[in-house]
Design a protein around this motif. Sequence first.
Motif, PDB file in Angstrom:
ATOM      1  N   SER A 339       0.815  -1.220   0.000  1.00  0.00           N
ATOM      2  CA  SER A 339       0.000   0.000   0.000  1.00  0.00           C
ATOM      3  C   SER A 339       0.844   1.263   0.000  1.00  0.00           C
ATOM      4  CB  SER A 339      -0.914   0.010   1.235  1.00  0.00           C
ATOM      5  OG  SER A 339      -0.136   0.012   2.427  1.00  0.00           O
ATOM      6  N   GLY A 368      -4.568   8.102   0.605  1.00  0.00           N
ATOM      7  CA  GLY A 368      -4.805   7.312  -0.603  1.00  0.00           C
ATOM      8  C   GLY A 368      -3.580   6.516  -0.983  1.00  0.00           C
ATOM      9  N   SER A 369      -3.157   6.618  -2.227  1.00  0.00           N
ATOM     10  CA  SER A 369      -1.985   5.905  -2.734  1.00  0.00           C
ATOM     11  C   SER A 369      -0.768   6.785  -2.528  1.00  0.00           C
ATOM     12  CB  SER A 369      -2.160   5.578  -4.222  1.00  0.00           C
ATOM     13  OG  SER A 369      -0.989   5.005  -4.739  1.00  0.00           O
ATOM     14  N   GLY A 383      -8.155   7.569   1.321  1.00  0.00           N
ATOM     15  CA  GLY A 383      -8.186   6.114   1.257  1.00  0.00           C
ATOM     16  C   GLY A 383      -8.568   5.553   2.615  1.00  0.00           C
ATOM     17  N   ASN A 428      -7.371  -2.520   1.620  1.00  0.00           N
ATOM     18  CA  ASN A 428      -6.910  -1.175   1.293  1.00  0.00           C
ATOM     19  C   ASN A 428      -7.775  -0.643   0.151  1.00  0.00           C
ATOM     20  OD1 ASN A 428      -5.376   1.176   0.993  1.00  0.00           O
ATOM     21  ND2 ASN A 428      -3.904   0.196  -0.367  1.00  0.00           N
ATOM     22  N   VAL A 430      -8.746   2.491  -2.233  1.00  0.00           N
ATOM     23  CA  VAL A 430      -8.170   3.754  -2.708  1.00  0.00           C
ATOM     24  C   VAL A 430      -8.929   4.246  -3.936  1.00  0.00           C
ATOM     25  CG1 VAL A 430      -6.083   4.955  -3.464  1.00  0.00           C
ATOM     26  CG2 VAL A 430      -5.904   3.043  -1.867  1.00  0.00           C
ATOM     27  N   ASP A 480      -9.921   3.390  -9.890  1.00  0.00           N
ATOM     28  CA  ASP A 480      -9.861   3.120  -8.451  1.00  0.00           C
ATOM     29  C   ASP A 480      -9.137   1.798  -8.224  1.00  0.00           C
ATOM     30  OD1 ASP A 480     -11.399   5.408  -8.027  1.00  0.00           O
ATOM     31  OD2 ASP A 480     -13.284   4.275  -8.136  1.00  0.00           O
TER      32      ASP A 480
END
Length: 663
Positions: A339, A368-369, A383, A428, A430, A480
């Motif tokens: 992640s 998020g990422s 995220g 996870n 995102v 996504d």
Amino acid sequence: MRRGSKVARWLLLLVAASLALVAGPIQAQEPEPDLRTLVDIQRRQLELQQKALDEQSRQIEELRRRMDAGPRQGGQEEQQPGMSGAPPAPGIDDSAIKKIVADYLQKNPGAGMPPGVQTGYTVAPLTPLIGPGGFVIRSTPNPVYANWNDESRIPFELRIRGRLMLAYTYYHAQDDNNHLTSTFATQNANSVRFADNGSLNAKRVNLIAEGTAFDPDLRYRINFNGFSRGIAAFQNNKVNATAPAGGTAPNTSGVSTIGGGALVSHGVTLFEAFVAYDFRPCCFSKGCGADCPEGTSKYAPTFTAVVGKMKPFFGLEEFMGNQNLQFCEFSMADLFFSSDDDARLMAAGFEVRAIENRLFVMSIATNGSESFTPNQRLDNYPGFITGVWYDIGGTWNEQRKAWNLFGDSIADINYSCDPVARVGGSLNLVPMNRRSLYGDAEQARYFVAPGAPGGSSIINVLNGGVNSLPAGSHAVDKFDAYSYNVFGAGKYKGFSIFNEWWLRDLNNFRSTPNGLGNIIYQANIGPNRSAVNALFPSNRGLIDYGTNVSAGYFLIPRKLEVAARWAYIRGQSGSINGTGVSQTVTVPGVGAVRVIDGAFRKYGESNEYTVGVNWYVKGNAWKWQTDFSIYDGGNPAGGGQSIAGFIAGVDGWMVRSQVQLAF
């Protein structure tokens, strides 16, 4: 004057001074009276003083016995008062006594120190290699603080920790096949093969400050991470990727650069910086906290609120940390589905430890990422990561009145006397906003399986093809990423086994508004693998999955371990050519494009096979590791390949050896 009497008086003076040093801090730093009765305070102080007196008396008596038994100067045999009539015995001269003391201190470093920590400033050099002295902190292992030898908790605490991970890595490239396009590729026009990589490097150098402030439940950590392997810079293109079709341009460093960006060499980053507060609500209930009956286990679950830059729980082995790895680095599959590239995330959320610490839960909202990414280059969508594990079995520790559970390492470094297992999973989620608005920093982290030489992100594959107008209008603009993880691990009497699975679903693909919903990419089909524009089936998601299976055994308990690992990735994201059978359609702004049968539906496969040997000098804190790996099928873990040492997308074999010192 008799020499023995003179020595005895000096020893008595030293005893008195030692007792003053031991007793002084106890009296000067008493705990608060309301923590226990004054009677308990006095009793504990007297017990500590009595122990010190007994030990000093024993040492004096031993030295006196040796001196009384030895010859006096001038060859005359003399006896100490109270020893008349005792027969003379062979003696020990001063040099022999000094040798005995020196040998004892050599085998027991720090034995001459007081029971605590010394701080101060030194002028003389510590060693010729270190240079001049400075402010120092010195301590014996696990020093005993007599004034804190109770259940009171200290509001202010600072612990300074560090780590050095120094490694040699050699990767030998064995093919020139582009596993993404199924065509041959070379490093540049004048070479005939990819370059091998071999170097010494400082993989990780950490300096950590952590502790509590104002309240013993208010915790903090600040962690700086330095390394010599370099960081790939992000171009943050807001229209389309500029890399060649099928992936980024290969480079001699073996480090994948996103969208043809630059490589930043050497660096120090803010690795962790968080604040956490622990709540123990059970302590307010009778019988589960400080008022537990004598002899029973005092336990309360812990609920923690946390915010800052921290390690996310997505996957067990990565969450336990690279310091505790059974091999020199994470597996190919772990790096592919990571992640955060093991670089930490900005997040806020909570953690729970309950059921005698068998149950652990983390749930956090993130940016998020995120990897080594400036937060100004991230989009406006958050995220979400959550994970849970549960420990089964274990060994009851009567001294601590608690269970010895799975611990912080896959390897059975503590030699579990009873079987113990850990099972759990994590996810996870995102969602990501449009590249045309926020740039490609987040989306560029998602690599395809298998990879092209140098690594290849999904946005570089779905690059809009050639001759599309406006430029980049038919490149992917939005998608996504939803990832899932499950794991199980067990260990018993030096043997360990571990299995972890990941599944990643890339979905909700969108073109730029000017692309009218049509995402174009460049494929290579036909006998000559000719480049053609092809239509991406954006109405369906892409599934990639993988696993990591490992086992280890201690040939010498707690010291010498052998281990083996297999990592595997199978995915749709890189099957751009499908079966090669196609039909032609017309797309506005592009013209004739192909619809390829099986594109992004066939599964590509990559494998990693690793064997290793580990020598644990002081557990995971000081160890030497060596492993050998073989890569087959175009390993896709471009996002983390600079850490692992292999070249993404290029088959070959690798040897790694590293030492780690952590304190």
